[in-house]
Design a protein around this motif. Structure first.
Motif, PDB file in Angstrom:
ATOM      1  N   GLU A 160     -36.037  22.531 -25.922  1.00 24.64           N
ATOM      2  CA  GLU A 160     -35.661  21.301 -26.269  1.00 24.64           C
ATOM      3  C   GLU A 160     -36.555  20.037 -25.836  1.00 24.64           C
ATOM      4  O   GLU A 160     -35.911  19.156 -25.500  1.00 24.64           O
ATOM      5  N   LYS A 161     -37.872  20.170 -25.591  1.00 27.44           N
ATOM      6  CA  LYS A 161     -38.668  18.955 -25.206  1.00 27.44           C
ATOM      7  C   LYS A 161     -38.594  18.034 -26.488  1.00 27.44           C
ATOM      8  O   LYS A 161     -39.203  18.581 -27.421  1.00 27.44           O
ATOM      9  N   PRO A 162     -38.281  16.755 -26.376  1.00 25.97           N
ATOM     10  CA  PRO A 162     -38.431  15.981 -27.427  1.00 25.97           C
ATOM     11  C   PRO A 162     -39.918  15.308 -27.543  1.00 25.97           C
ATOM     12  O   PRO A 162     -40.755  15.339 -26.589  1.00 25.97           O
ATOM     13  N   PHE A 163     -40.422  14.896 -28.753  1.00 25.86           N
ATOM     14  CA  PHE A 163     -41.483  14.632 -29.186  1.00 25.86           C
ATOM     15  C   PHE A 163     -41.395  13.775 -30.483  1.00 25.86           C
ATOM     16  O   PHE A 163     -40.549  13.831 -31.289  1.00 25.86           O
ATOM     17  N   LYS A 164     -42.298  12.860 -30.717  1.00 25.05           N
ATOM     18  CA  LYS A 164     -42.414  12.239 -31.909  1.00 25.05           C
ATOM     19  C   LYS A 164     -43.102  13.000 -33.104  1.00 25.05           C
ATOM     20  O   LYS A 164     -44.470  13.447 -32.746  1.00 25.05           O
ATOM     21  N   MET A 165     -42.368  13.295 -34.164  1.00 24.59           N
ATOM     22  CA  MET A 165     -43.005  14.147 -35.400  1.00 24.59           C
ATOM     23  C   MET A 165     -43.445  13.322 -36.419  1.00 24.59           C
ATOM     24  O   MET A 165     -42.735  12.330 -36.641  1.00 24.59           O
ATOM     25  N   TYR A 166     -44.872  13.251 -36.882  1.00 24.30           N
ATOM     26  CA  TYR A 166     -45.344  12.421 -37.886  1.00 24.30           C
ATOM     27  C   TYR A 166     -45.149  13.090 -39.517  1.00 24.30           C
ATOM     28  O   TYR A 166     -45.383  13.957 -39.446  1.00 24.30           O
ATOM     29  N   LYS A 167     -45.017  12.022 -40.182  1.00 21.66           N
ATOM     30  CA  LYS A 167     -44.995  12.596 -41.666  1.00 21.66           C
ATOM     31  C   LYS A 167     -45.299  11.419 -42.219  1.00 21.66           C
ATOM     32  O   LYS A 167     -45.133  10.196 -42.117  1.00 21.66           O
ATOM     33  N   PHE A 168     -45.896  11.514 -43.743  1.00 20.88           N
ATOM     34  CA  PHE A 168     -45.882  10.482 -44.765  1.00 20.88           C
ATOM     35  C   PHE A 168     -44.601  10.140 -45.065  1.00 20.88           C
ATOM     36  O   PHE A 168     -43.965  11.003 -45.288  1.00 20.88           O
ATOM     37  N   ARG A 169     -44.256   8.830 -45.141  1.00 25.83           N
ATOM     38  CA  ARG A 169     -42.903   8.423 -45.628  1.00 25.83           C
ATOM     39  C   ARG A 169     -42.715   9.016 -47.022  1.00 25.83           C
ATOM     40  O   ARG A 169     -43.563   8.372 -47.903  1.00 25.83           O
ATOM     41  N   SER A 170     -41.773   9.633 -47.168  1.00 23.03           N
ATOM     42  CA  SER A 170     -41.480  10.062 -48.700  1.00 23.03           C
ATOM     43  C   SER A 170     -40.218   9.458 -49.074  1.00 23.03           C
ATOM     44  O   SER A 170     -39.773   9.792 -50.431  1.00 23.03           O
ATOM     45  N   MET A 171     -39.371   8.712 -48.453  1.00 25.06           N
ATOM     46  CA  MET A 171     -38.120   8.089 -48.581  1.00 25.06           C
ATOM     47  C   MET A 171     -38.125   6.640 -48.402  1.00 25.06           C
ATOM     48  O   MET A 171     -39.240   5.924 -47.996  1.00 25.06           O
ATOM     49  N   VAL A 172     -37.213   5.851 -48.833  1.00 19.95           N
ATOM     50  CA  VAL A 172     -37.050   4.599 -48.894  1.00 19.95           C
ATOM     51  C   VAL A 172     -36.823   4.140 -47.561  1.00 19.95           C
ATOM     52  O   VAL A 172     -36.648   4.868 -46.525  1.00 19.95           O
ATOM     53  N   GLN A 173     -37.176   2.837 -47.074  1.00 20.12           N
ATOM     54  CA  GLN A 173     -37.517   2.481 -45.829  1.00 20.12           C
ATOM     55  C   GLN A 173     -36.329   2.617 -44.961  1.00 20.12           C
ATOM     56  O   GLN A 173     -36.120   2.610 -43.719  1.00 20.12           O
ATOM     57  N   ASN A 174     -34.767   2.443 -45.597  1.00 18.99           N
ATOM     58  CA  ASN A 174     -33.686   2.681 -44.984  1.00 18.99           C
ATOM     59  C   ASN A 174     -32.899   3.894 -44.959  1.00 18.99           C
ATOM     60  O   ASN A 174     -31.597   4.034 -45.060  1.00 18.99           O
ATOM     61  N   ALA A 175     -33.584   5.021 -45.092  1.00 22.67           N
ATOM     62  CA  ALA A 175     -33.192   6.400 -45.589  1.00 22.67           C
ATOM     63  C   ALA A 175     -32.267   6.883 -44.353  1.00 22.67           C
ATOM     64  O   ALA A 175     -31.387   7.550 -44.917  1.00 22.67           O
ATOM     65  N   ASP A 176     -32.224   6.495 -43.194  1.00 22.05           N
ATOM     66  CA  ASP A 176     -31.655   7.102 -42.064  1.00 22.05           C
ATOM     67  C   ASP A 176     -30.343   6.518 -42.177  1.00 22.05           C
ATOM     68  O   ASP A 176     -29.028   7.159 -41.939  1.00 22.05           O
ATOM     69  N   GLN A 177     -30.105   5.018 -42.573  1.00 21.78           N
ATOM     70  CA  GLN A 177     -28.953   4.623 -42.637  1.00 21.78           C
ATOM     71  C   GLN A 177     -28.274   5.017 -43.766  1.00 21.78           C
ATOM     72  O   GLN A 177     -26.796   5.262 -43.863  1.00 21.78           O
ATOM     73  N   ILE A 178     -28.766   5.292 -45.027  1.00 18.02           N
ATOM     74  CA  ILE A 178     -28.227   5.784 -46.395  1.00 18.02           C
ATOM     75  C   ILE A 178     -27.822   7.253 -46.258  1.00 18.02           C
ATOM     76  O   ILE A 178     -26.685   7.524 -46.733  1.00 18.02           O
ATOM     77  N   LYS A 179     -28.415   8.258 -45.374  1.00 18.42           N
ATOM     78  CA  LYS A 179     -28.054   9.486 -44.839  1.00 18.42           C
ATOM     79  C   LYS A 179     -26.702   9.470 -44.534  1.00 18.42           C
ATOM     80  O   LYS A 179     -25.946  10.516 -45.078  1.00 18.42           O
ATOM     81  N   GLN A 180     -26.155   8.603 -43.928  1.00 18.91           N
ATOM     82  CA  GLN A 180     -24.601   8.736 -43.507  1.00 18.91           C
ATOM     83  C   GLN A 180     -23.706   8.658 -44.562  1.00 18.91           C
ATOM     84  O   GLN A 180     -22.689   9.188 -44.348  1.00 18.91           O
ATOM     85  N   GLN A 181     -24.011   7.883 -45.594  1.00 22.88           N
ATOM     86  CA  GLN A 181     -23.306   7.846 -46.973  1.00 22.88           C
ATOM     87  C   GLN A 181     -23.485   9.008 -47.778  1.00 22.88           C
ATOM     88  O   GLN A 181     -22.631   9.203 -48.624  1.00 22.88           O
ATOM     89  N   LEU A 182     -24.394   9.860 -47.269  1.00 19.59           N
ATOM     90  CA  LEU A 182     -24.558  11.275 -48.122  1.00 19.59           C
ATOM     91  C   LEU A 182     -24.155  12.556 -47.524  1.00 19.59           C
ATOM     92  O   LEU A 182     -24.355  13.623 -48.266  1.00 19.59           O
ATOM     93  N   LEU A 183     -23.889  12.377 -46.273  1.00 21.16           N
ATOM     94  CA  LEU A 183     -23.450  13.801 -45.675  1.00 21.16           C
ATOM     95  C   LEU A 183     -22.527  14.682 -46.364  1.00 21.16           C
ATOM     96  O   LEU A 183     -22.551  15.770 -46.312  1.00 21.16           O
ATOM     97  N   ASP A 184     -21.448  14.186 -47.053  1.00 19.38           N
ATOM     98  CA  ASP A 184     -20.432  14.913 -47.731  1.00 19.38           C
ATOM     99  C   ASP A 184     -21.023  15.577 -49.066  1.00 19.38           C
ATOM    100  O   ASP A 184     -20.597  16.433 -49.737  1.00 19.38           O
ATOM    101  N   GLN A 185     -22.445  15.261 -49.256  1.00 16.99           N
ATOM    102  CA  GLN A 185     -23.061  15.900 -50.420  1.00 16.99           C
ATOM    103  C   GLN A 185     -24.172  16.889 -49.985  1.00 16.99           C
ATOM    104  O   GLN A 185     -25.018  17.227 -50.496  1.00 16.99           O
ATOM    105  N   ASN A 186     -24.190  17.157 -48.751  1.00 15.91           N
ATOM    106  CA  ASN A 186     -24.965  18.142 -48.143  1.00 15.91           C
ATOM    107  C   ASN A 186     -24.925  19.555 -48.790  1.00 15.91           C
ATOM    108  O   ASN A 186     -23.777  19.977 -49.223  1.00 15.91           O
TER     109      ASN A 186
END
Length: 217
Positions: A69-95
């Motif tokens: 459970e050691k935290p670290f920063k994982m890197y990826k090429f951005r594949s989503m819109v810039q505010n993806a984390d905020q929008i996710k909260q609106q999509l949780l019921d569509q998981n």
């Protein structure tokens, strides 16, 4: 119908592997460094496409939990819109996946370039840097989000007994068709069977899927 018995990590067997961890780490360092050098032209092409599409950052970093459970920063090429984390909260019921995980086949947050790099798993390539740094291995269970681990049972947390990987058994076989429980089961199976040649087979199968994509999204 009989209930399938859950498998558990054989921690004694894992602890007895003395040569394998050294071999694995050495291979990770050499392979990730060579891959970063050889794939640098592809990195440039992807970076330019992401930048031209919406002008946002090319690399997306996210806090994940690794071994123990050691935290670290994982890197990826951005594949989503810039505010993806905020929008996710609106999509949780569509998981579309049960358990401590979020997946949508037609995720509206994914950009045009994002769909292309996700199809061929190219968005994961910056994690070669994580491998070089020692946060991750080429092969191992995928590192989860802290919010996901907060929902884990003690059984699920067995995934965190080893260094996480860029790819693993479920990515090389069933990929996104796996449910959360199946993913955990396959990760535990990998941990119990792990060996240098088993890792090589998983890497081979992963490259094959990248060249001939199946159900990535």
């Amino acid at each position: 119908m009989a209930t399938k018995t859950k498998a558990y990590v054989n921690q004694q067997r894992v602890k007895k592997r003395l040569f394998y961890p050294v071999c694995k780490r050495s291979f990770d360092m050499i392979a990730s460094l060579l891959a970063l050098l050889l794939l640098s032209p592809l990195f440039l092409v992807i970076a330019v496409r992401i930048k031209l599409e919406d002008g946002g950052p090319v690399i997306y970093s996210q806090t994940r939990l690794g071994k123990n459970e050691k935290p670290f920063k994982m890197y990826k090429f951005r594949s989503m819109v810039q505010n993806a984390d905020q929008i996710k909260q609106q999509l949780l019921d569509q998981n579309e996946v049960e358990g401590a995980m979020f997946k949508m086949k037609e995720d509206p947050r994914v950009t045009k370039t994002g769909k292309w790099i996700r199809k061929y798993s190219l968005d994961e390539l910056p994690q070669l840097v994580n491998v070089l740094l020692g946060d991750m291995s080429l092969v191992g269970p995928r590192p989860p989000l802290p919010s996901e681990v907060a929902e884990y049972t003690d059984y699920d947390k067995q995934r965190l007994l080893v260094t996480p990987g860029c790819t693993g058994l479920w990515q090389a076989t069933v990929r996104n068709k796996a449910s959360f429980d199946e993913m955990v089961s396959l990760d535990i199976e990998y941990i119990n069977k792990a060996s240098f040649w088993y890792d090589c087979w998983i890497i081979f199968m992963t490259v094959k899927i990248m060249v001939f994509p199946n159900s990535a999204y």
